[in-house]
Design a protein around this motif. Sequence first.
Motif, PDB file in Angstrom:
ATOM      1  N   ARG A  68      -3.978  55.011  38.083  1.00  0.00           N
ATOM      2  CA  ARG A  68      -3.417  53.849  38.783  1.00  0.00           C
ATOM      3  C   ARG A  68      -4.148  53.530  40.086  1.00  0.00           C
ATOM      4  N   GLU A  69      -4.454  54.545  40.848  1.00  0.00           N
ATOM      5  CA  GLU A  69      -5.106  54.347  42.148  1.00  0.00           C
ATOM      6  C   GLU A  69      -6.564  53.907  42.011  1.00  0.00           C
ATOM      7  N   ARG A  70      -7.132  54.040  40.820  1.00  0.00           N
ATOM      8  CA  ARG A  70      -8.526  53.657  40.589  1.00  0.00           C
ATOM      9  C   ARG A  70      -8.669  52.223  40.079  1.00  0.00           C
ATOM     10  N   VAL A  71      -7.545  51.556  39.826  1.00  0.00           N
ATOM     11  CA  VAL A  71      -7.599  50.157  39.377  1.00  0.00           C
ATOM     12  C   VAL A  71      -8.185  49.330  40.525  1.00  0.00           C
ATOM     13  N   PRO A  72      -9.213  48.551  40.239  1.00  0.00           N
ATOM     14  CA  PRO A  72      -9.844  47.769  41.312  1.00  0.00           C
ATOM     15  C   PRO A  72      -8.837  46.886  42.069  1.00  0.00           C
ATOM     16  N   ARG A  73      -9.001  46.858  43.368  1.00  0.00           N
ATOM     17  CA  ARG A  73      -8.101  46.112  44.243  1.00  0.00           C
ATOM     18  C   ARG A  73      -8.007  44.635  43.870  1.00  0.00           C
ATOM     19  N   HIS A  74      -9.128  44.032  43.485  1.00  0.00           N
ATOM     20  CA  HIS A  74      -9.094  42.606  43.145  1.00  0.00           C
ATOM     21  C   HIS A  74      -8.278  42.354  41.875  1.00  0.00           C
ATOM     22  N   ASP A  75      -8.206  43.314  40.961  1.00  0.00           N
ATOM     23  CA  ASP A  75      -7.350  43.150  39.784  1.00  0.00           C
ATOM     24  C   ASP A  75      -5.875  43.172  40.171  1.00  0.00           C
ATOM     25  N   ARG A  76      -5.553  44.018  41.111  1.00  0.00           N
ATOM     26  CA  ARG A  76      -4.161  44.084  41.587  1.00  0.00           C
ATOM     27  C   ARG A  76      -3.771  42.785  42.295  1.00  0.00           C
ATOM     28  N   ALA A  77      -4.705  42.240  43.058  1.00  0.00           N
ATOM     29  CA  ALA A  77      -4.411  41.055  43.864  1.00  0.00           C
ATOM     30  C   ALA A  77      -4.289  39.788  43.020  1.00  0.00           C
ATOM     31  N   ARG A  78      -5.084  39.667  41.967  1.00  0.00           N
ATOM     32  CA  ARG A  78      -5.087  38.406  41.225  1.00  0.00           C
ATOM     33  C   ARG A  78      -4.078  38.353  40.085  1.00  0.00           C
ATOM     34  N   ASN A  79      -3.522  39.491  39.687  1.00  0.00           N
ATOM     35  CA  ASN A  79      -2.579  39.504  38.582  1.00  0.00           C
ATOM     36  C   ASN A  79      -1.267  40.142  39.033  1.00  0.00           C
ATOM     37  N   PRO A  80      -0.207  39.352  39.158  1.00  0.00           N
ATOM     38  CA  PRO A  80       1.062  39.921  39.602  1.00  0.00           C
ATOM     39  C   PRO A  80       1.615  40.961  38.619  1.00  0.00           C
ATOM     40  N   ASP A  81       1.194  40.902  37.366  1.00  0.00           N
ATOM     41  CA  ASP A  81       1.644  41.860  36.358  1.00  0.00           C
ATOM     42  C   ASP A  81       0.520  42.831  35.999  1.00  0.00           C
ATOM     43  N   TRP A  82      -0.264  43.221  37.000  1.00  0.00           N
ATOM     44  CA  TRP A  82      -1.425  44.070  36.760  1.00  0.00           C
ATOM     45  C   TRP A  82      -1.051  45.413  36.165  1.00  0.00           C
ATOM     46  N   GLU A  83       0.103  45.953  36.520  1.00  0.00           N
ATOM     47  CA  GLU A  83       0.485  47.256  35.985  1.00  0.00           C
ATOM     48  C   GLU A  83       0.647  47.201  34.464  1.00  0.00           C
ATOM     49  N   ALA A  84       1.307  46.182  33.956  1.00  0.00           N
ATOM     50  CA  ALA A  84       1.464  46.038  32.502  1.00  0.00           C
ATOM     51  C   ALA A  84       0.108  45.846  31.835  1.00  0.00           C
ATOM     52  N   ALA A  85      -0.761  45.041  32.452  1.00  0.00           N
ATOM     53  CA  ALA A  85      -2.086  44.802  31.885  1.00  0.00           C
ATOM     54  C   ALA A  85      -2.894  46.093  31.807  1.00  0.00           C
ATOM     55  N   TRP A  86      -2.820  46.926  32.820  1.00  0.00           N
ATOM     56  CA  TRP A  86      -3.595  48.165  32.827  1.00  0.00           C
ATOM     57  C   TRP A  86      -2.939  49.245  31.964  1.00  0.00           C
ATOM     58  N   ARG A  87      -1.627  49.205  31.770  1.00  0.00           N
ATOM     59  CA  ARG A  87      -0.996  50.100  30.785  1.00  0.00           C
ATOM     60  C   ARG A  87      -1.476  49.742  29.385  1.00  0.00           C
ATOM     61  N   ASP A  88      -1.534  48.434  29.082  1.00  0.00           N
ATOM     62  CA  ASP A  88      -2.046  47.983  27.786  1.00  0.00           C
ATOM     63  C   ASP A  88      -3.508  48.410  27.629  1.00  0.00           C
ATOM     64  N   ARG A  89      -4.286  48.283  28.698  1.00  0.00           N
ATOM     65  CA  ARG A  89      -5.691  48.691  28.643  1.00  0.00           C
ATOM     66  C   ARG A  89      -5.786  50.181  28.346  1.00  0.00           C
ATOM     67  N   ALA A  90      -4.919  50.995  28.953  1.00  0.00           N
ATOM     68  CA  ALA A  90      -4.918  52.441  28.695  1.00  0.00           C
ATOM     69  C   ALA A  90      -4.648  52.720  27.219  1.00  0.00           C
ATOM     70  N   ALA A  91      -3.724  51.986  26.614  1.00  0.00           N
ATOM     71  CA  ALA A  91      -3.424  52.169  25.189  1.00  0.00           C
ATOM     72  C   ALA A  91      -4.643  51.807  24.337  1.00  0.00           C
ATOM     73  N   ARG A  92      -5.294  50.699  24.673  1.00  0.00           N
ATOM     74  CA  ARG A  92      -6.493  50.297  23.919  1.00  0.00           C
ATOM     75  C   ARG A  92      -7.614  51.316  24.101  1.00  0.00           C
ATOM     76  N   LEU A  93      -7.782  51.808  25.316  1.00  0.00           N
ATOM     77  CA  LEU A  93      -8.830  52.785  25.588  1.00  0.00           C
ATOM     78  C   LEU A  93      -8.608  54.058  24.764  1.00  0.00           C
ATOM     79  N   LEU A  94      -7.378  54.536  24.713  1.00  0.00           N
ATOM     80  CA  LEU A  94      -7.096  55.723  23.903  1.00  0.00           C
ATOM     81  C   LEU A  94      -7.349  55.443  22.423  1.00  0.00           C
ATOM     82  N   GLY A  95      -7.073  54.221  21.980  1.00  0.00           N
ATOM     83  CA  GLY A  95      -7.387  53.840  20.605  1.00  0.00           C
ATOM     84  C   GLY A  95      -8.877  53.908  20.322  1.00  0.00           C
ATOM     85  N   TRP A  96      -9.704  53.439  21.257  1.00  0.00           N
ATOM     86  CA  TRP A  96     -11.161  53.517  21.103  1.00  0.00           C
ATOM     87  C   TRP A  96     -11.618  54.975  21.078  1.00  0.00           C
TER      88      TRP A  96
END
Length: 175
Positions: free
Chosen positions: A118-146
């Motif tokens: 969580r702390e490694r998510v780029p600051r600009h991603d946090r700032a531009r997306n109010p739902d960044w946590e959900a987006a990065w949780r989804d990314r984590a699921a996709r990454l584990l799938g890969w």
Amino acid sequence: MRLKPVPEPPADLDELREHQRAVPLVPGDTDDCCARLRRRRDLPDRQTANDWLAFLRALGLAEETSRGFVRADAEPTPERVREGLRDGVLLVPEALAALREASPDDPLTPADLFAATRERVPRHDRARNPDWEAAWRDRAARLLGWLALVDLAAPVDGDPDPAAVDLGYVAGDAL
């Protein structure tokens, strides 16, 4: 440089090969390449195509030249995809370290991976997306799938389904 985009993992490497083949052999600008990817792979929008183009580049399956993007002269073998994931995709080293610590009794879930990174998510991603946590949780699921696709991760009790937020993983045979 590690890239952020992580598209939905394909069912197999043959499907990944089809995405790679949608990238032109003759260099084209980003818009042309994205349009071609959308058309040939039936992608829903330009952003999804752009993510695929960046991801293929991270895996060494596409290259950016001075004249635009071009298909790399490389096959998407498990070894190449593993190397591309390790070297070119943001937060893969952290995911691999967490997988090494996981066990069948305490597997790594996408939520766990998100919490660990969580702390490694780029600051600009946090700032531009109010739902960044959900987006990065989804990314984590996709990454584990890969990672599971190329045996760096193994799903506990079932097939890898990137949409399953609670699916747990342990280190795969190739890790």
